[in-house]
Each structure stands twice: as C-alpha cells, then as structure tokens.
Design a protein around this motif. Structure first.
Motif, short mmCIF file in Angstrom:
data_model
loop_
_atom_site.label_atom_id
_atom_site.label_comp_id
_atom_site.label_asym_id
_atom_site.label_seq_id
_atom_site.Cartn_x
_atom_site.Cartn_y
_atom_site.Cartn_z
N LEU A 96 4.44 -1.60 11.38
CA LEU A 96 4.01 -3.10 11.55
C LEU A 96 3.36 -2.80 13.18
CD1 LEU A 96 7.64 -4.28 11.31
CD2 LEU A 96 5.79 -4.37 9.76
N ARG A 97 3.74 -1.98 13.72
CA ARG A 97 3.12 -1.83 15.35
C ARG A 97 1.47 -1.77 15.11
NH1 ARG A 97 3.94 -1.07 20.09
NH2 ARG A 97 3.57 1.07 19.98
N HIS A 98 1.10 -0.86 14.38
CA HIS A 98 -0.27 -0.95 14.23
C HIS A 98 -0.80 -0.94 12.92
CE1 HIS A 98 1.65 2.63 15.77
NE2 HIS A 98 1.24 3.30 14.64
N PRO A 99 -1.40 -2.21 12.43
CA PRO A 99 -1.62 -2.53 11.19
C PRO A 99 -2.35 -1.41 10.74
CG PRO A 99 -1.76 -4.64 12.41
CD PRO A 99 -1.40 -3.37 13.65
N MET A 100 -1.96 -0.97 9.53
CA MET A 100 -2.58 0.37 8.86
C MET A 100 -3.37 -0.07 7.82
SD MET A 100 0.72 2.70 8.45
CE MET A 100 1.79 1.52 7.54
N TYR A 101 -3.16 -1.19 7.31
CA TYR A 101 -4.22 -1.58 6.14
C TYR A 101 -5.01 -2.62 6.59
CZ TYR A 101 -4.77 -2.12 1.20
OH TYR A 101 -5.13 -2.04 -0.13
N SER A 102 -6.08 -2.32 6.90
CA SER A 102 -7.13 -3.33 7.67
C SER A 102 -8.05 -3.72 6.24
CB SER A 102 -7.84 -2.59 8.69
OG SER A 102 -8.32 -1.32 8.31
N PRO A 103 -8.18 -4.92 6.26
CA PRO A 103 -8.83 -5.45 4.98
C PRO A 103 -10.28 -5.08 5.13
CG PRO A 103 -8.47 -7.10 6.33
CD PRO A 103 -8.01 -5.92 7.20
N HIS A 104 -10.59 -3.86 5.20
CA HIS A 104 -12.19 -3.73 5.38
C HIS A 104 -12.78 -4.07 3.94
CE1 HIS A 104 -11.64 -1.66 8.88
NE2 HIS A 104 -10.97 -0.94 8.42
N SER A 105 -12.09 -3.69 2.96
CA SER A 105 -12.72 -4.14 1.47
C SER A 105 -13.43 -5.39 1.64
CB SER A 105 -11.68 -4.00 0.68
OG SER A 105 -10.57 -4.71 0.85
N VAL A 120 6.44 8.49 4.78
CA VAL A 120 7.69 9.19 5.26
C VAL A 120 7.81 8.44 6.66
CG1 VAL A 120 8.46 11.22 6.47
CG2 VAL A 120 7.53 11.51 4.34
N GLY A 121 6.97 8.36 7.64
CA GLY A 121 6.81 7.76 8.85
C GLY A 121 6.53 6.34 8.92
N TYR A 122 6.89 5.62 8.18
CA TYR A 122 6.20 4.01 7.82
C TYR A 122 6.96 3.03 8.66
CZ TYR A 122 6.05 -0.30 5.75
OH TYR A 122 5.68 -1.66 5.65
N ALA A 162 0.93 -1.31 -0.02
CA ALA A 162 -0.10 0.07 0.05
C ALA A 162 0.89 1.28 -0.04
CB ALA A 162 -0.82 0.18 1.23
N ALA A 163 1.93 1.14 0.81
CA ALA A 163 2.75 2.23 0.98
C ALA A 163 3.52 2.55 -0.50
CB ALA A 163 3.79 2.22 1.90
N LYS A 164 3.89 1.32 -1.13
CA LYS A 164 4.64 1.34 -2.23
C LYS A 164 3.68 2.27 -3.19
CE LYS A 164 8.01 -1.92 -2.90
NZ LYS A 164 8.52 -3.22 -2.93
N THR A 165 2.55 1.57 -3.56
CA THR A 165 1.82 2.32 -4.61
C THR A 165 1.27 3.51 -4.13
OG1 THR A 165 -0.18 1.27 -3.00
CG2 THR A 165 0.53 -0.04 -5.09
N ALA A 166 1.44 3.62 -2.77
CA ALA A 166 0.96 5.11 -2.60
C ALA A 166 2.07 6.17 -3.13
CB ALA A 166 0.76 5.34 -0.95
N VAL A 167 3.29 5.79 -2.80
CA VAL A 167 4.42 6.53 -3.08
C VAL A 167 4.55 6.66 -4.68
CG1 VAL A 167 6.60 6.31 -3.53
CG2 VAL A 167 5.98 5.87 -1.34
N THR A 168 4.51 5.57 -5.48
CA THR A 168 4.22 5.72 -6.88
C THR A 168 3.14 6.72 -7.24
OG1 THR A 168 2.98 3.54 -7.03
CG2 THR A 168 5.47 3.48 -7.17
N ALA A 169 1.96 6.32 -6.88
CA ALA A 169 0.69 7.18 -7.03
C ALA A 169 1.09 8.41 -6.77
CB ALA A 169 -0.35 6.58 -6.41
N THR A 170 1.69 8.70 -5.74
CA THR A 170 2.04 10.20 -5.24
C THR A 170 2.86 11.05 -6.41
OG1 THR A 170 1.84 9.39 -3.07
CG2 THR A 170 2.89 11.49 -3.46
#
Length: 440
Positions: A399-408, A393-395, A315-323
DNA sequence: ACAAATGATTCAAT
DNA sequence: ATTGAATCATTTGT
C-alpha cells in the motif's frame, strides 16, 4: 304567413304584368334568362312556401292516400326496380373511388402490440408472449417472482377490462347496425334502397365503431406500457454479484489491464465462471459481463488512485496463481521450447496470458525490471517468476508505494483516450517507465 | 440517515 | 453493434 305567400305571388304577378305592360318604354324587353329565371325561382319558392303553409291533417291524409295509391300501382314494382338499378349504378361510380379499405398502419401496430403483450391474444394459458419472455428473462430468480406475478395480475386486469370494453363496443355496434338495417329495410319499401347501399351503410357504421375501438386499444396500450415500464423499473432491483464473481472479473480486468476488452468468448467464459445468471435484466450473461467491464473501465479510469490498492491486490493474486501454474508447467516439462503462450486459446483467460502477465510482473517489481525488453519467451517468464514470488512474499507494504502503476493506460496504452491520469497516479512513477505493453 | 459502491440504463459517437 | 459517459436506483457500510 299565408298572407306572405299570397303577397309574393301577387308581386310576381305584378312584375310580370309590369313587363308586358311597360314593354314600350326605353328599356329593352327583359327576356334575358336571368330575369325570368330569378322570377321563376321566386315563384317556386313562393309555391313551396304556400304548400307548406297550407299543410293540414287533411292534406297529410290525402298524401298518404296518394302514396298508397302509387304503391298499389301496377307499374310500381317495375319502376321501383329500375330506380334501384339506376341508383346503384350511379352510386357505384361514387363508391368505387372511395371504397378502398387500407389497413390502418397505426391500428395494425396497436393490434400487433396488444397481441405481443398478450392482451388480445389467447385468453388464458398464462403463456402470453410477454409473460413468458419475462419469465425466461427472470431465469431461476425466485426473488422477483413476486413482482412477476404482480405484473401478470395487473396485466390480466388490463386484459379483462379491455375485453369487456371491446365486447361492449361490439355489442353496441351490432345493435346499432341491426337497428339501422331494420330502418333501411323499412324505408326501402317506399324509396329505392339497394341491398348494396345497406351494406355500405353497415360498413360505415363498422368503421366508425372500429375507430372508437382504436381509442380503446390505444389507451390499453398506454396502460400496458406504463405497467411494463414500472415492471422494468422494478426489475432494476439489482443484486450485487457474489464475492467470487467480482473476484474473477477483477482478476481478468487487472490481468488484462492493458486491454480490458474481453472478447465475446471471454465474456461468455467469464459469465460461466462467475455463474452469472440472467436473473438480472438484459438478454444474456454476456451483457452483464459487458456492463461490468464498462463500468469498471470507466470507474477505473476516472479515479485510478482509488483502484490502485485493488490493482495491486489482484496483480499479486494473478502473479501467485500464474506463478504456481507456470511453476507447475515448468516442473512438468522442464526444458521446454518457447511455445509462446500467446493469448489465442479460449482458455487463455484463466491463465493470464503472456503480455499482460508480464506487465503485471514488471509492475510488481517496480523499477527493478525496467530494462527487460518485451520478449515473451520462457526465459523472461522464468525470471519474472522469481520476481513475482519474492514480491508476493513481501506484499504487506504494498500500500505504501503503489506497485501497480497504470502505465498501460497512460501512454499509448491499449485503451484509447486515457485522461492523463498522471496527476492521480502514484508519485513514485517509474523513472524509466518501460510501458511494456506487449498485448497483441 | 447518509454516503459510497455498484449494477443497469440511456444516449451519443464511432 | 460496441463503447464511453452520465445517470439512475438500489445495496451496503457507517
């Protein structure tokens, strides 16, 4: 033995005499057919027995002489031909009913298979259908060429055995046929045998032999099948995808997490991008991609917890590229009208499209972005860019708090039948949990 | 050597 | 025909 016959004859004579004598008794005269018939038969048997018993060399010679005499009779040829005609006519009626020659479907199947497998096809040229197909499937894979040649060697071995056996059968059949034909021809001098009858005999012999051949074909087919299955098993030797390929696939997967079902086009595109060759099995690269996604979906769904880290990462990766991409886009054409980058184009996959991307961002931000309503417009994207940047930036402590919850997946997410992963999902489940599944 | 990861296959359901 | 699920067989990491 002679006595027996004589006794029988005597007996029959007595009975007959008896009848005639006892006619005057109360019994009706046994002139019924049954009675005389039975007696007559008895007598015939007696005669035959007698004749048999009295056969001697002398009588045999006599018979031969008689036969010769008959053969030399001036009317013999005419009579013989007439007999032949009669026999043929009667034989035809019998034959007509059972003389169909339906091509045995099973035999056809075997033949076809042997042909397809390159066993019964053209002798050499190495281009047996199966071999070429396998070669094509092998693509440029030099790794399994050894196995391939092995397979081919064994196939040729089978083919050789098959051909030699077949030839043997053929030869035996021919030998037997000529033998029988000679015999029949020889006999045809003394008994009426029409050429058609010989033909029929030959047909019978051929059928018998072909049924034997079928067994050979069957066993050959089995051998080929076994070999083939072994070869297929050998081909199952899998080669892991390159790191890059998995990266690309994962990127797609996580950026389309709400609906990780790539279209045919997308599959092809992915395959191309991953430079997936058909070296594996299957018929197409699309299949390989489908395999990957199938496995991925299953395994992701099965244990989302395990994949959360990976999800965050991508997610971070895509975010970066997308960004970067979006930033560049914005940079290029500053005040742009909301040209909703809504999926659509085939190239869309390289640049994660609105809905999923948006969701990713949102997830990245955690709860901060909850209120945001769908709206795939430039405005919201612009906002997300900020968040994404700050987040990436602050990635570190992701790990500590999973940011990517699979809500979908959870709610009514794109893919059906989500097995309530709430138990596995992060404890920090977004209170609001906006489930912005904006996928189309 | 062992377990985990992973690509592929099979089978049933749709 | 495509997908999910289970499973197989191999590779990889330990």
């Amino acid at each position: 033995m002679e006595e027996q016959a004589r006794i029988m004859q005597a007996l029959s004579g007595v009975t007959l005499a008896g009848h005639s004598v006892q006619g005057g008794m109360g019994l009706p005269p046994p002139h019924g057919h049954e009675g005389t018939d039975g007696d007559g038969r008895k007598q015939d048997i007696g005669d035959i027995l007698h004749q048999i018993m009295t056969i001697t060399d002398q009588s045999l010679d006599e018979a031969q002489a008689k036969k010769h005499g008959l053969n030399c009779h001036r009317m013999k040829p005419a009579l013989f031909s007439v007999l032949c005609e009669i026999k043929e006519k009667t034989g035809l009626s019998i034959r007509g009913a059972q003389e169909q020659d339906p091509p045995d479907p099973q035999l056809m199947r075997l033949d076809n298979m042997l042909l397809a497998e390159g066993v019964s096809g053209p002798e050499k040229g190495g281009g047996s259908a199966a071999a070429t197909a396998a070669a094509a499937a092998a693509g440029g894979g030099a790794d399994n060429s050894i196995e391939h040649s092995d397979y081919r060697a064994k196939l040729t071995q089978i083919r050789q055995i098959y051909h030699t056996e077949l030839e043997k059968y053929e030869q035996a059949c021919n030998e037997f046929t000529t033998h029988v034909m000679n015999l029949l021809r020889e006999q045809s001098r003394t008994r009426p045998i029409s050429p058609k009858e010989i033909e029929r005999m030959v047909g019978i012999i051929h059928r018998k032999f072909s049924s034997i051949q079928m067994q050979l074909k069957q066993s050959t087919c089995e051998a080929v099948m076994i070999l083939r299955s072994r070869f297929l098993d050998a081909r199952r030797k899998r080669r892991n995808f390159s790191k890059q390929a998995t990266e690309i696939l994962n990127e797609y997967f996580y950026s389309h997490l709400s609906n990780p079902y790539p279209s045919e086009e997308a599959k092809e595109e992915l395959a191309k991008k991953c430079s997936i060759t058909v070296s594996q099995v299957s018929d197409s690269t699309k299949h390989i991609v489908s395999n990957w996604f199938g496995n991925k979906r299953i395994r992701y769904k099965k244990n989302i917890g395990k994949f959360q880290e990976e999800a965050n990462l991508y997610a971070a990766k895509t975010a970066v590229t997308a960004t970067h991409a979006v930033a560049a886009a914005i940079h290029n054409s500053q005040a742009n009208s909301p040209t909703t980058p809504n999926s659509g184009s085939s190239a869309s996959f390289s640049l994660p499209n609105s809905g999923d991307m948006f969701m990713s961002m949102q997830s990245l931000n955690g709860a901060s972005y909850q209120g945001a309503q769908v709206g795939t417009n430039v405005q919201s994207q612009g906002d997300t860019i900020h968040h994404a940047i700050s987040q990436t930036v602050g990635y570190n402590d992701g790990l500590r708090h999973p940011m990517y919850s699979p809500h979908s997946l959870n709610g009514n997410g794109g893919w059906h039948g989500a097995p309530t992963p709430s138990s596995v999902t992060s404890p920090n489940e977004g209170p609001g949990s906006v489930h912005s599944d904006t996928s189309n």
